[in-house]
Design an enzyme around this catalytic site. Structure first.
Site, PDB file in Angstrom:
ATOM      1  N   GLY A  18    -114.876 -42.723 -99.168  1.00 35.42           N
ATOM      2  CA  GLY A  18    -113.590 -43.237 -98.694  1.00 35.42           C
ATOM      3  C   GLY A  18    -112.538 -42.149 -98.605  1.00 35.42           C
ATOM      4  N   GLY A  20    -109.244 -42.568 -97.834  1.00 36.85           N
ATOM      5  CA  GLY A  20    -107.887 -43.112 -97.866  1.00 36.85           C
ATOM      6  C   GLY A  20    -107.050 -42.379 -98.908  1.00 36.85           C
ATOM      7  N   PHE A  21    -105.989 -43.009 -99.348  1.00 33.51           N
ATOM      8  CA  PHE A  21    -105.098 -42.358-100.312  1.00 33.51           C
ATOM      9  C   PHE A  21    -105.844 -41.973-101.588  1.00 33.51           C
ATOM     10  CE2 PHE A  21    -101.694 -44.636 -97.903  1.00 33.51           C
ATOM     11  CZ  PHE A  21    -100.982 -43.512 -97.523  1.00 33.51           C
ATOM     12  N   GLU A 177     -91.991 -56.066 -92.251  1.00 35.76           N
ATOM     13  CA  GLU A 177     -91.791 -54.925 -91.369  1.00 35.76           C
ATOM     14  C   GLU A 177     -92.170 -55.267 -89.934  1.00 35.76           C
ATOM     15  OE1 GLU A 177     -92.309 -51.609 -94.905  1.00 35.76           O
ATOM     16  OE2 GLU A 177     -94.027 -52.146 -93.677  1.00 35.76           O
ATOM     17  N   ASP A 306    -107.619 -49.596-103.886  1.00 41.89           N
ATOM     18  CA  ASP A 306    -107.568 -51.055-103.807  1.00 41.89           C
ATOM     19  C   ASP A 306    -108.821 -51.740-104.326  1.00 41.89           C
ATOM     20  OD1 ASP A 306    -105.149 -50.623-102.637  1.00 41.89           O
ATOM     21  OD2 ASP A 306    -105.626 -51.536-100.709  1.00 41.89           O
TER      22      ASP A 306
END
Lengths: 433, 433
Positions: A18, A20-21, A177, A306
């Site tokens: 992964g 991601g962050f 948003e 997550d």
């Protein structure tokens, strides 16, 4: 399946699944560790998800918020990045399975994140797309802009009213948003360019099942956000769970609402990677990790981002945010580094809440930094500067800053193009060999 | 089918089909004419095709080279833009047919352009995509970047060599620009970020059936371009017609070439709009128009851009270029304007050749302006400035200029993201009502 055993040279092998962050932070924490790091992701890019809603609403282009993972890792001869989706893990044999064979590891960091959850209604997914990837954002942009275009092209007043109705499901930061940005698009950006339909007449509905929007923020800020949205012409309906989603139609709170586009910002569910580890997962698919972020019974396997469920000392779960993912990834990388150096384990993971931010629109955002709470123009300015700061390089920062400054003065949105899906490619893209 | 009859108020109605260079120029020429203009296009954006190859090779983002047609027409209360593809024309009843009904016209400008032509091999299209739209560019970018990614991920040396072979069919400006840009990507941008595959080993083949590349330019410039490409490591094969294109495989000049990506820059064919007008078309689908650009027998119907075949006074055909499309569109708009004002017709259309440009890569381009010929750095600088100048607004000019300046010093390409096709949308996008 072949085993892809790159020359090990006695160096410990760390595989990160992964980009991601969490995955990127883990790789960064392993700099100089002596380990040979392999970073796997099915996509070639790291996506700055907090600004994806700006791609979906045509303010930024996809490449403004997404960069090749291998570009992010440039200069790291110890990190190999492969665009491969992991297909499984064999914890007993310590290998990760992919279409290109198996990759052995000494340490593994699983950071596969989360996807949308439609609470068991799989058929809602195509009708109400969510926002997790640049592809999602491109699809949502197409749906939104096409609804306005079709409203202009039709001569049927009823169809036009339907096309100019936008429903956003979920009143968290993403839903807020999106609602705010669609309101600006409809009320400010588009009206001078439409002659037959009036975009200002667009209805924008934000549906939230719970009693208030932005429930992760203090009540005062969430009340401010609701009022700010309402001033922009967004209908905010709290206590309104969605009962059904059809083709351009939503049933919620007993009302049937015809819509030109429906967006999903309600539920997420962790990726199925938890089952690879034989770990118990909660109803949202998250893996309850140990305090040092390792998977139960697998001290060489860390779960970050997550996918991992970890609790604060007060028993509340650590929220699934970019900031917590980064911290978990960094912690996992450092923990591996310490073990490789023969050092005692770090203290248990502790999430440090550096603040939360959400923007509503032009000169309206909410910021909570410890005891400091900002709203209105100061909040918006803080939000803008913070987000530009976190972008990957000078060029991207310049682009985003120029886009925002131009938009501030002209209301123009620079990425208002509808890209048709290039489906013909599916049949044509052969396997690699 | 309903007739969409907007209030006419006694104003003559001009319908323009197509929002490319010709259609937009025609609309601009009608400013202040008193006519009510309707501009139809199946896409919502006007695309600056000369820079599409930079989107395909990851240097620019799609929104840098494409802008909503209605944004280009902003401030024009006399121009209505509808995102509708024309489905036909009934010249007897003077209506244009669309999915939203029929639109009547007093004057019609057909500017529907051209698409790729695979010389009767429809099955080649998916295997060797061409470059006409932002969607095409996104698809080509995906194919190119995926080939490099798969070369890095595979452990099979033969597969890797195949994946790192790129074949471009057609040695016109687009083929040359693509070949040069792919060479820079492979030799300069990517190598520091790849560890297992060496992008510098990529083979880039430019196949041209004719005796030389860039045959529209003087021989000296085309020789320069060939040498410049060869210095960059591109294999240029002239006199090499393509015999077959399979899945990642090309047969040309008796050779079978396995490839990671195949791109088509060879043939184009005009859109089928010619048949709507009952006009005779050449083998390339173009309509042989009269000297005032009207369709034979239809004095109220003009044909502009790539669809129209018009000859220079010396009998040679006017080339199908952005510049000629703009001039034809402008001429058609002005001719209608004169007729509306009761003025005598303009002189026959005359194409003014303001020069031709093609770029090969970093510090290498060819420019022919009348008797002036530029190559090397001066040519490249002229090409760059001219292309930035023609972009739509200040923000876009800034973005493109910053991207190019950054790329000049760092070799970085800012849009290296692979977007998967969002096929799931096809089934889910319902008709407007």
């Amino acid at each position: 399946m072949s085993v892809q055993d790159s020359p090990r040279n006695g160096r410990p092998r760390v595989v990160i699944i992964g980009g991601g962050f969490a995955g990127v932070a883990a790789a960064q924490a392993l700099r100089g560790s002596g380990a040979q790091v392999l970073l796997l992701d099915g996509s070639n890019h790291h996506c700055f998800q907090p600004l994806l809603y700006q791609v979906a609403t045509a303010a930024l282009a996809g490449p403004d918020v997404a960069w090749p993972i291998r570009y992010v890792m440039r200069g790291r001869s110890d990190v190999t990045v492969l665009m491969l989706a992991a297909e499984g893990v064999d914890p007993a044999r310590r290998v990760v399975k992919t279409t290109e064979g198996e990759f052995p590891y000494d340490f593994l960091i699983v950071a596969t994140g989360a996807a949308h959850s439609y609470f068991g209604h799989a058929d809602w997914a195509a009708r109400a797309p969510g926002l997790k990837s640049v592809e999602d954002a491109t699809l949502i942009r197409r749906r939104l802009l096409t609804a306005f275009e079709q409203a202009e092209a039709t001569s049927d007043d009823r169809a036009r009213a339907r096309l100019l109705t936008f429903v956003i499901v979920g009143g968290g930061p993403t839903g807020v948003e999106l609602a705010g940005a669609i309101a600006e698009l409809a009320r400010r950006t588009l009206p001078p360019e439409f002659h037959r339909a009036d975009p200002r007449k667009a209805r924008i509905l934000l549906l939230e099942a719970g009693p208030r929007i932005l429930s992760g923020f203090p009540e005062r800020l969430s009340t401010y956000a609701r009022r700010a949205l309402e001033r922009m012409g967004v209908e905010v309906r709290t206590g309104t769970p969605v009962e059904d989603i059809g083709e351009r139609m939503v049933v919620a709170g007993g009302d049937k609402i015809d819509a030109g586009a429906i967006l999903w910002a309600a539920g997420v569910r962790a990726s199925p990677a938890g089952s690879w580890l034989g770990a118990a997962t909660g109803p949202d698919g998250r893996v309850a990790v140990k305090p040092d972020l390792t998977a139960p019974g697998l001290p060489e396997v860390f779960v970050a981002g997550d996918l991992g469920l970890v609790t604060n000392p007060d028993g509340t779960p650590v929220p699934a945010l970019a900031a917590s993912a980064k911290q978990m990834g960094w912690y996992a990388g450092r923990a591996i580094r310490r073990r490789l150096a023969g050092q005692a384990p770090k203290k248990p993971f502790r999430y440090r809440d550096h603040g939360s931010l959400a923007t509503i629109g032009r000169r309206a955002a909410i910021v909570k930094l410890g005891r400091l709470e900002l709203t209105g123009f100061p909040g918006w300015l803080f939000w803008s500067v913070a987000h530009v700061y976190f972008l990957v390089n000078l060029r991207t920062r310049l682009f985003v800053a120029i886009s925002w400054i131009a938009a501030y003065f002209t209301y123009h949105r620079g990425a208002r193009i509808i890209l048709k899906s290039s489906c013909e490619d599916r049949g044509a893209a052969p396997p690699p060999h």
